[in-house]
Design a protein around this motif. Sequence first.
Motif, PDB file in Angstrom:
ATOM      1  N   TYR A  94       0.841  -1.195   0.000  1.00  0.00           N
ATOM      2  CA  TYR A  94       0.000   0.000   0.000  1.00  0.00           C
ATOM      3  C   TYR A  94       0.879   1.249   0.000  1.00  0.00           C
ATOM      4  CZ  TYR A  94      -4.241  -2.676   0.714  1.00  0.00           C
ATOM      5  OH  TYR A  94      -5.311  -3.542   0.537  1.00  0.00           O
ATOM      6  N   TYR A  95       0.545   2.170  -0.903  1.00  0.00           N
ATOM      7  CA  TYR A  95       1.304   3.412  -1.064  1.00  0.00           C
ATOM      8  C   TYR A  95       0.394   4.610  -0.804  1.00  0.00           C
ATOM      9  CZ  TYR A  95       4.516   0.418  -3.734  1.00  0.00           C
ATOM     10  OH  TYR A  95       5.373  -0.567  -4.141  1.00  0.00           O
ATOM     11  N   CYS A  96       0.894   5.582  -0.086  1.00  0.00           N
ATOM     12  CA  CYS A  96       0.198   6.855  -0.047  1.00  0.00           C
ATOM     13  C   CYS A  96       0.872   7.794  -1.046  1.00  0.00           C
ATOM     14  CB  CYS A  96       0.180   7.472   1.348  1.00  0.00           C
ATOM     15  SG  CYS A  96       1.765   8.068   1.954  1.00  0.00           S
ATOM     16  N   ASN A 113       4.077  12.721  -5.789  1.00  0.00           N
ATOM     17  CA  ASN A 113       4.978  12.297  -4.719  1.00  0.00           C
ATOM     18  C   ASN A 113       4.397  11.033  -4.079  1.00  0.00           C
ATOM     19  OD1 ASN A 113       7.178  14.532  -4.166  1.00  0.00           O
ATOM     20  ND2 ASN A 113       5.273  15.603  -4.633  1.00  0.00           N
ATOM     21  N   TRP A 114       5.267  10.034  -3.888  1.00  0.00           N
ATOM     22  CA  TRP A 114       4.835   8.729  -3.405  1.00  0.00           C
ATOM     23  C   TRP A 114       5.681   8.292  -2.225  1.00  0.00           C
ATOM     24  CZ3 TRP A 114       0.889   5.865  -5.877  1.00  0.00           C
ATOM     25  CH2 TRP A 114       0.394   6.442  -7.048  1.00  0.00           C
ATOM     26  N   GLY A 115       5.053   7.553  -1.304  1.00  0.00           N
ATOM     27  CA  GLY A 115       5.801   6.937  -0.232  1.00  0.00           C
ATOM     28  C   GLY A 115       6.472   5.659  -0.700  1.00  0.00           C
ATOM     29  N   GLN A 116       7.182   5.022   0.217  1.00  0.00           N
ATOM     30  CA  GLN A 116       7.933   3.829  -0.131  1.00  0.00           C
ATOM     31  C   GLN A 116       7.076   2.567  -0.079  1.00  0.00           C
ATOM     32  OE1 GLN A 116       7.835   5.108   2.848  1.00  0.00           O
ATOM     33  NE2 GLN A 116       7.587   3.351   4.216  1.00  0.00           N
ATOM     34  N   GLY A 117       5.903   2.668   0.513  1.00  0.00           N
ATOM     35  CA  GLY A 117       4.984   1.543   0.574  1.00  0.00           C
ATOM     36  C   GLY A 117       5.084   0.767   1.871  1.00  0.00           C
ATOM     37  N   THR A 118       3.979   0.138   2.243  1.00  0.00           N
ATOM     38  CA  THR A 118       3.940  -0.723   3.420  1.00  0.00           C
ATOM     39  C   THR A 118       3.159  -1.992   3.058  1.00  0.00           C
ATOM     40  OG1 THR A 118       3.418  -0.821   5.794  1.00  0.00           O
ATOM     41  CG2 THR A 118       1.858   0.375   4.407  1.00  0.00           C
ATOM     42  N   GLN A 119       3.689  -3.128   3.458  1.00  0.00           N
ATOM     43  CA  GLN A 119       3.104  -4.415   3.078  1.00  0.00           C
ATOM     44  C   GLN A 119       1.914  -4.747   3.975  1.00  0.00           C
ATOM     45  OE1 GLN A 119       4.072  -6.784   0.550  1.00  0.00           O
ATOM     46  NE2 GLN A 119       2.118  -7.697   1.143  1.00  0.00           N
ATOM     47  N   VAL A 120       0.825  -5.139   3.352  1.00  0.00           N
ATOM     48  CA  VAL A 120      -0.342  -5.659   4.045  1.00  0.00           C
ATOM     49  C   VAL A 120      -0.594  -7.074   3.543  1.00  0.00           C
ATOM     50  CG1 VAL A 120      -2.841  -5.457   4.363  1.00  0.00           C
ATOM     51  CG2 VAL A 120      -1.394  -3.408   4.430  1.00  0.00           C
ATOM     52  N   THR A 121      -0.623  -8.029   4.455  1.00  0.00           N
ATOM     53  CA  THR A 121      -0.858  -9.425   4.097  1.00  0.00           C
ATOM     54  C   THR A 121      -2.046  -9.938   4.895  1.00  0.00           C
ATOM     55  OG1 THR A 121       1.501  -9.753   3.664  1.00  0.00           O
ATOM     56  CG2 THR A 121       0.133 -11.725   3.952  1.00  0.00           C
TER      57      THR A 121
END
Length: 124
Positions: A94-96, A113-121
């Motif tokens: 997931y990216y903001c 502009n984008w964030g680095q992302g965070t994994q959701v499982t």
Amino acid sequence: QVQLVESGGGLVQAGGSLRLSCAASGRTFSSYAMGWFRQAPGKEREFVATISWSGANTRYADSVKGRFTISRDNAKNTVYLQMNSLKPEDTAVYYCAAATTREIITGPRWYDNWGQGTQVTVSS
């Protein structure tokens, strides 16, 4: 320029909940809309939710409508994504992202502009 840092991802069972946060710095946070996108393995990045500069307007992808809620706190320079009733098909990074507009917009080309992302499982 806007720097974005996501947090809150993790592993959760189907039916569970997670809240993602995205902290912004740089350009005045209340001057632009924000969005959440996601990308699953082997798939293109897809729109999830967007919120206007004031928080008054929001829009969601049909796949998450009624389960996810986007919100923002302009005093804290942070946007949130509350995810309830999670399903295995919600598994993704997931990216903001910060938009080039003040009002809601769904197309990724409108976000600069984008964030680095965070994994959701989400496990079944």
